[in-house]
Design an enzyme around this catalytic site. Sequence first.
Site, short mmCIF file in Angstrom:
data_model
loop_
_atom_site.label_atom_id
_atom_site.label_comp_id
_atom_site.label_asym_id
_atom_site.label_seq_id
_atom_site.Cartn_x
_atom_site.Cartn_y
_atom_site.Cartn_z
NE ARG A 1 -74.72 -49.51 -80.59
CZ ARG A 1 -76.13 -49.66 -80.80
NH1 ARG A 1 -76.49 -48.79 -81.86
NH2 ARG A 1 -76.75 -50.40 -80.28
CG ASP B 1 -83.09 -48.15 -84.47
OD1 ASP B 1 -82.19 -49.11 -84.43
OD2 ASP B 1 -83.34 -47.75 -83.50
CG ASP C 1 -79.65 -47.07 -82.15
OD1 ASP C 1 -79.50 -48.12 -82.78
OD2 ASP C 1 -80.79 -46.91 -81.52
NE ARG D 1 -77.98 -46.98 -77.61
CZ ARG D 1 -79.30 -47.41 -77.51
NH1 ARG D 1 -79.91 -47.12 -78.47
NH2 ARG D 1 -79.88 -47.75 -76.35
#
Length: 151
Positions: free
Chosen positions: A82, A97, A95, A92
Amino acid sequence: MRAYIGLGANLGAREITIQRAVSLVAAHEEIELVGQSTLRETDPVGVVDQPRFLNGVVALDTTLSPRELLDELLRVERELGRTRDGERWGPRTIDLDLLAYGSQVVDEPGLRVPHPRLHERRFALEPLAEVAPDLEIPGRGKVSEILQQLH
């Protein structure tokens, strides 16, 4: 502390990359994987001219602080290729989060928990509701109720 991590990818071998990310996160000595949603295909948000995403959520028990956990997530993202030099909300490879960290509210430079847009994002709320429907998001209510209020 129980933490919830949103997973997303829309480039390359999405499912393999997500599973590799989960394995790398869970390999940390201060993190235990305690739950994982199914993965679902979702439409991109923000920049819509890009491939569809595969999204999910994992539940973790950890002794890491929210900042330490975020640092570990960013390390795993980098290990999986990434980069953050593209457009915001663009395509991407992976990811990760930090969606919620117990009932804690954190507002520091580079770290806001619960995730500031969680209550608007069906692609995060649906898998989160699968693993923790009764989770209280501070200032917002139960995940299942927030999800019902989305149109």
